[in-house]
Design an enzyme around this catalytic site. Structure first.
Site, PDB file in Angstrom:
ATOM      1  N   TYR A  70       0.833  -1.212   0.000  1.00 58.35           N
ATOM      2  CA  TYR A  70       0.000   0.000   0.000  1.00 58.35           C
ATOM      3  C   TYR A  70       0.867   1.262   0.000  1.00 58.35           C
ATOM      4  O   TYR A  70       0.615   2.206  -0.751  1.00 58.35           O
ATOM      5  CB  TYR A  70      -0.907  -0.043   1.226  1.00 58.35           C
ATOM      6  CG  TYR A  70      -1.826   1.133   1.415  1.00 58.35           C
ATOM      7  CD1 TYR A  70      -2.959   1.290   0.621  1.00 58.35           C
ATOM      8  CD2 TYR A  70      -1.586   2.074   2.412  1.00 58.35           C
ATOM      9  CE1 TYR A  70      -3.824   2.359   0.812  1.00 58.35           C
ATOM     10  CE2 TYR A  70      -2.439   3.136   2.612  1.00 58.35           C
ATOM     11  CZ  TYR A  70      -3.554   3.280   1.804  1.00 58.35           C
ATOM     12  OH  TYR A  70      -4.407   4.345   1.998  1.00 58.35           O
ATOM     13  N   LYS A 106       0.898   4.055  -2.951  1.00 62.66           N
ATOM     14  CA  LYS A 106       0.511   5.436  -2.673  1.00 62.66           C
ATOM     15  C   LYS A 106       1.662   6.413  -2.940  1.00 62.66           C
ATOM     16  O   LYS A 106       1.427   7.564  -3.322  1.00 62.66           O
ATOM     17  CB  LYS A 106       0.033   5.552  -1.225  1.00 62.66           C
ATOM     18  CG  LYS A 106      -1.320   4.880  -0.971  1.00 62.66           C
ATOM     19  CD  LYS A 106      -2.404   5.442  -1.869  1.00 62.66           C
ATOM     20  CE  LYS A 106      -3.788   4.991  -1.462  1.00 62.66           C
ATOM     21  NZ  LYS A 106      -4.832   5.491  -2.392  1.00 62.66           N
TER      22      LYS A 106
END
Length: 300
Positions: free
Chosen positions: A169, A173
């Protein structure tokens, strides 16, 4: 009504932040395409229900909205999403890339599938809608029709600072920030601004992290973790007022808005020749002494 009659696409708009964004844009007068696959917090299953429920909420308040179930992490799905906006409302002014889910795991325990799934929905799911929206806006600009368009991407504090147990993640991001900077530079000539937000809010993905705030809310305190707190900034970034703002990343949480300052050139040394590895230790130590101390990784 700062977005009156603007056509807005919001991905992952069936729940959480995306739902809050869609409703806020509708309150500000926009026509909204509500994109959502209705999957679980880990990306499994699927249902048309969440997107249609948000559409009904918008229509109940007197707004205009349509549901879209395209998979935005596929080229055909992203193309179809843009086509839905053009067919339903005759144009496209704002793209809010928001869709995502989690597959949290420590790096040494993470599977290849868990890595790929998160990269696909977050990073590829930003790139493809951005590409097809950009193709539309480029064609409009080349045809001599004025373009005043916006893209708002969704990064995270995990992407800016890192987060233990979220290597996939965090990497996705962080990639979204890089994509935002490149898109802002490339699409500006066509009348498009591209910015990113790093929101902190209570959603399906973070409800355990922010569960403690609910006790204070129950006693009447300001609900700083409500996803609705993030959406006014997103709506403003989607409005005509923000046309001079591009290539920026904003952290937003509760009533706080912060302009994030990423990598910048810091202390430097240059001898004008090739270094000897043995000489670098004291030089690097000196540079680090002058440099700002990095903010800690979340969970470290």
């Amino acid at each position: 009504m700062i977005c009156k009659d603007r056509v807005v696409v919001v991905t992952g708009a069936g729940r959480g932040l995306g739902r809050a964004h869609a409703l806020e844009f509708a309150r500000q007068g926009a026509k909204v395409v509500v994109n959502d696959l209705g999957v679980s917090a880990s990306g499994e299953g699927g249902s048309e229900g969440p997107a249609h429920e948000v559409v009904e909420e918008i229509r109940a308040m007197g707004g205009e909205a349509v549901a879209d179930g395209s998979d935005i992490a596929t080229d055909s799905g992203a193309r179809r999403l843009v086509a839905t906006a053009l067919k339903s409302f005759g144009g496209l002014d704002v793209l809010v890339n928001n869709a995502g889910f989690l597959r949290d795991r420590m790096l040494v325990n993470m599977s290849e599938e868990e890595w790929d799934a998160v990269m696909r929905v977050h990073l590829k799911g930003h790139f493809l809608p951005l590409k097809h929206a950009g193709l539309h806006w480029r064609a409009e600009a080349k045809a001599g029709r004025p373009v005043d368009a916006r893209v708002i991407n969704t990064s995270s504090g995990a992407g800016l600072l890192g987060s233990v147990g979220q290597g996939n993640y965090s990497a996705a991001k962080a990639g979204i920030v890089g994509l935002t900077l490149v898109a802002a530079a490339e699409l500006g000539r066509y009348g498009v601004t591209v910015n990113a937000i790093a929101p902190a809010a209570r959603t399906r993905m973070t409800e355990q992290v922010f569960a403690a705030t609910m006790a204070a809310v129950a006693e009447g305190a300001f609900d700083a973790m409500a996803p609705e707190n993030v959406s006014p900034l997103v709506a403003w970034l989607g409005s005509a007022e923000s046309r001079d703002v591009t290539g920026r990343v904003f952290e937003v949480e509760g009533g706080k808005v912060c302009v994030m300052e990423g990598f910048r050139h810091g202390p430097t040394t240059d001898i004008g020749a090739r270094w000897d590895a043995a000489d670098l230790g004291p030089e690097i130590t000196g540079l680090l002494r002058e440099a700002a101390t990095p903010e800690p990784v979340y969970g470290a």
